[in-house]
Design a protein around this motif. Structure first.
Motif, short mmCIF file in Angstrom:
data_model
loop_
_atom_site.label_atom_id
_atom_site.label_comp_id
_atom_site.label_asym_id
_atom_site.label_seq_id
_atom_site.Cartn_x
_atom_site.Cartn_y
_atom_site.Cartn_z
N ILE A 165 2.09 1.98 -3.63
CA ILE A 165 1.03 2.57 -4.24
C ILE A 165 0.90 3.87 -4.04
O ILE A 165 0.78 4.46 -4.89
CB ILE A 165 -0.13 1.56 -4.33
CG1 ILE A 165 0.31 0.20 -4.77
CG2 ILE A 165 -1.29 2.14 -4.74
CD1 ILE A 165 -0.83 -0.87 -4.35
N LEU A 166 0.82 4.24 -2.72
CA LEU A 166 0.39 5.60 -2.46
C LEU A 166 1.37 6.62 -2.69
O LEU A 166 1.38 7.76 -3.08
CB LEU A 166 0.24 5.60 -0.89
CG LEU A 166 -1.06 4.93 -0.25
CD1 LEU A 166 -1.00 4.89 1.11
CD2 LEU A 166 -2.19 5.89 -0.89
N ALA A 182 0.90 -1.24 -0.16
CA ALA A 182 0.23 0.01 0.07
C ALA A 182 0.72 1.35 -0.06
O ALA A 182 0.60 2.07 -0.75
CB ALA A 182 -0.99 0.04 1.29
N GLY A 183 2.18 1.35 0.64
CA GLY A 183 2.94 2.39 0.84
C GLY A 183 3.53 2.85 -0.44
O GLY A 183 3.46 3.94 -1.13
N HIS A 215 1.44 6.70 -6.47
CA HIS A 215 0.08 7.63 -6.99
C HIS A 215 0.25 8.89 -6.48
O HIS A 215 -0.12 9.86 -7.52
CB HIS A 215 -1.03 7.05 -5.92
CG HIS A 215 -2.32 7.96 -6.27
ND1 HIS A 215 -3.06 7.62 -7.49
CD2 HIS A 215 -2.88 8.88 -5.38
CE1 HIS A 215 -3.95 8.50 -7.24
NE2 HIS A 215 -4.28 9.20 -6.12
N THR A 216 0.77 9.51 -5.37
CA THR A 216 1.07 10.99 -5.30
C THR A 216 1.97 11.37 -6.24
O THR A 216 1.89 12.64 -6.80
CB THR A 216 2.01 11.15 -3.78
OG1 THR A 216 1.19 10.32 -2.92
CG2 THR A 216 2.19 12.43 -3.64
#
Length: 158
Positions: free
Chosen positions: A146-147, A143-144, A150-151
């Motif tokens: 991906i985040l 998740a990290g 994504h940012t």
């Protein structure tokens, strides 16, 4: 002692994005990925050699028996391949990905291999069965990554 070792590894880990940026700049100056990686390893070899000689001279360690290398399994001698792949791969990836995504991807890859190595007892590790907590930690790392990416994508679109 374990906490001290963990803190030491956090500090060493903090050097990885800096090293990747340094190596990328060296690659630009030298106009060669291979030469930049070779310089990286030659400097590292020189520093390790210096620390080794100081440790022997100071009596912190005795002169090792180099003939014992032949007693190691073949795969134990191959660790440098992985170190070289990190340096060489980072030379290409650091500029387009940035430090945060590069290191997050490296950590994610390390966690995948670490969980598998612990679970199966690969390359001499003690078996540590994969638990729900380990899987949760792995999911949070994914998740990290991906985040972080994504940012970066959102910022590029703006």
């Amino acid at each position: 002692m374990k906490i001290l070792l963990m803190l030491m590894m956090v500090v060493i880990g903090m050097t990885l994005p800096i090293q990747a940026g340094m190596n990328a700049r060296l690659r630009e100056v030298l106009d060669s990925s291979f030469l930049a990686a070779i310089v990286n390893f030659l400097v590292g070899l020189a520093v390790l050699g210096m620390f080794w000689m100081i440790s022997i001279a100071a009596g912190w360690m005795s002169m090792p028996q180099l003939n014992r290398i032949s007693q190691a399994p073949w795969w134990a001698l191959m660790g440098g391949i992985f170190g070289a792949s990190v340096v060489f791969g980072s030379l290409f990836a650091v500029k387009p990905l940035g430090a945060a995504v590069l290191i997050a991807c490296l950590v994610l890859g390390q966690m995948i291999a670490s969980v598998l190595a612990d679970h199966h007892g690969w390359v001499g590790y003690s078996v540590r069965t994969t638990s729900g907590w380990r899987i949760l930690g792995f999911v949070l790392l994914v998740a990290g990554v991906i985040l972080l990416q994504h940012t970066r994508v959102v910022a590029a679109a703006e």
